[in-house]
Design a protein around this motif. Structure first.
Motif, PDB file in Angstrom:
ATOM      1  N   SER A  15       0.596   6.772  10.906  1.00  0.00           N
ATOM      2  CA  SER A  15      -0.288   6.136   9.933  1.00  0.00           C
ATOM      3  C   SER A  15      -1.125   5.048  10.591  1.00  0.00           C
ATOM      4  CB  SER A  15       0.508   5.582   8.751  1.00  0.00           C
ATOM      5  OG  SER A  15       1.367   4.558   9.171  1.00  0.00           O
ATOM      6  N   LEU A  16      -0.607   4.377  11.605  1.00  0.00           N
ATOM      7  CA  LEU A  16      -1.390   3.394  12.345  1.00  0.00           C
ATOM      8  C   LEU A  16      -2.525   4.075  13.104  1.00  0.00           C
ATOM      9  CD1 LEU A  16       1.342   0.966  13.761  1.00  0.00           C
ATOM     10  CD2 LEU A  16      -0.253   0.578  11.886  1.00  0.00           C
ATOM     11  N   ASP A  17      -2.272   5.263  13.626  1.00  0.00           N
ATOM     12  CA  ASP A  17      -3.305   6.031  14.315  1.00  0.00           C
ATOM     13  C   ASP A  17      -4.431   6.383  13.343  1.00  0.00           C
ATOM     14  OD1 ASP A  17      -4.406   7.453  16.556  1.00  0.00           O
ATOM     15  OD2 ASP A  17      -3.772   9.304  15.552  1.00  0.00           O
ATOM     16  N   SER A  18      -4.066   6.760  12.140  1.00  0.00           N
ATOM     17  CA  SER A  18      -5.056   7.085  11.115  1.00  0.00           C
ATOM     18  C   SER A  18      -5.891   5.851  10.755  1.00  0.00           C
ATOM     19  CB  SER A  18      -4.350   7.624   9.870  1.00  0.00           C
ATOM     20  OG  SER A  18      -5.251   7.792   8.822  1.00  0.00           O
ATOM     21  N   VAL A  19      -5.256   4.717  10.653  1.00  0.00           N
ATOM     22  CA  VAL A  19      -5.966   3.469  10.343  1.00  0.00           C
ATOM     23  C   VAL A  19      -6.927   3.116  11.483  1.00  0.00           C
ATOM     24  CG1 VAL A  19      -5.663   0.967  10.051  1.00  0.00           C
ATOM     25  CG2 VAL A  19      -4.217   2.550   8.792  1.00  0.00           C
ATOM     26  N   THR A  20      -6.492   3.298  12.710  1.00  0.00           N
ATOM     27  CA  THR A  20      -7.344   3.014  13.864  1.00  0.00           C
ATOM     28  C   THR A  20      -8.575   3.907  13.862  1.00  0.00           C
ATOM     29  OG1 THR A  20      -5.430   2.329  15.160  1.00  0.00           O
ATOM     30  CG2 THR A  20      -7.405   2.927  16.385  1.00  0.00           C
ATOM     31  N   ARG A  21      -8.393   5.203  13.628  1.00  0.00           N
ATOM     32  CA  ARG A  21      -9.532   6.138  13.564  1.00  0.00           C
ATOM     33  C   ARG A  21     -10.485   5.763  12.442  1.00  0.00           C
ATOM     34  NH1 ARG A  21      -5.725  10.129  14.059  1.00  0.00           N
ATOM     35  NH2 ARG A  21      -6.054  10.745  11.908  1.00  0.00           N
ATOM     36  N   SER A  22      -9.930   5.397  11.310  1.00  0.00           N
ATOM     37  CA  SER A  22     -10.752   5.006  10.168  1.00  0.00           C
ATOM     38  C   SER A  22     -11.566   3.756  10.487  1.00  0.00           C
ATOM     39  CB  SER A  22      -9.857   4.770   8.951  1.00  0.00           C
ATOM     40  OG  SER A  22     -10.602   4.336   7.855  1.00  0.00           O
ATOM     41  N   ASN A  23     -10.954   2.800  11.172  1.00  0.00           N
ATOM     42  CA  ASN A  23     -11.666   1.577  11.550  1.00  0.00           C
ATOM     43  C   ASN A  23     -12.758   1.852  12.569  1.00  0.00           C
ATOM     44  OD1 ASN A  23     -10.231  -0.043   9.818  1.00  0.00           O
ATOM     45  ND2 ASN A  23      -8.788  -0.744  11.356  1.00  0.00           N
ATOM     46  N   ASP A  67     -11.829  13.879   6.992  1.00  0.00           N
ATOM     47  CA  ASP A  67     -12.071  12.430   7.064  1.00  0.00           C
ATOM     48  C   ASP A  67     -13.494  12.099   7.495  1.00  0.00           C
ATOM     49  OD1 ASP A  67     -11.979  13.068   9.733  1.00  0.00           O
ATOM     50  OD2 ASP A  67     -10.549  11.523  10.286  1.00  0.00           O
TER      51      ASP A  67
END
Length: 191
Positions: free
Chosen positions: A38-46, A162
């Motif tokens: 989930s942290l990886d997903s947040v990083t990509r989103s940012n 995404d």
């Protein structure tokens, strides 16, 4: 009052047993394995949000400068931050006053700004593959001279779910969307 020393043996022992330590480490490991994706997903989103903000800010400034200077302003992909190049938009871009109308940054044309490469994502566009510009009235025009809008698709990891789209109207105003102007879903498999 006298304080007696601790008694040796099981009553006075302190610490954890091996079973307790291993159980705690096991629970910690499982929890960590659930959090990291989930942290990886947040990083990509940012990363994607930052790239979108960079491009939209460039579009707003370029349009404003075109109107203020009463001169065409061009935005094009650039790898070196000084000249236009046939590279992907995520390699970076520049904006400049295009006084001769060739959509290429010449030595005598003022460079107004540069955005460095944005890693970790892809930016795809068909309408503005090599460059786009703003006329002195703030309208969008392409290198072929045709006025009209287009869009940029931002893809984080090849997953179209995404993806986000920045629509640029013929009037030059950018707008964030989940679909292209014609209603198509963004396709991140396109290179």
């Amino acid at each position: 009052m006298q304080i007696s020393p601790p008694h040796p043996g099981p009553v006075g022992q302190r610490g954890f047993t091996l079973a307790e330590v291993l159980t705690t480490l096991g629970i910690f490991g499982v929890s960590l394995s659930l959090v990291v994706p989930s942290l990886d997903s947040v990083t990509r989103s940012n990363l994607r949000a930052n790239a979108i903000n960079e491009l939209v800010a460039t579009l707003h400034v370029a349009r404003s400068e075109a109107i203020t200077r009463n001169a065409p302003i061009v935005v094009c992909p650039s790898q070196d931050g000084r000249t236009c190049a046939r590279v992907a938009w995520e390699s970076g871009w520049i904006r400049f006053v295009d006084s001769n109308g060739d959509y290429l940054a010449g030595a005598d044309e003022p460079l107004l700004g540069a955005t460095p490469a944005l890693g970790g994502l892809r930016i795809h566009t068909e309408a503005f593959e090599t460059a786009f510009g703003y006329t002195s009235t703030g309208r969008v025009a392409g290198p072929d001279g045709a006025e009209g809008g287009g869009d940029f698709t931002f893809c984080g990891n090849g997953n179209s779910a995404d993806a986000q789209v920045v629509l640029v109207s013929a009037l030059g105003r950018p707008e964030l969307a989940n679909r292209h102007a014609d209603g198509r879903e963004p396709d991140c498999s396109v290179t």
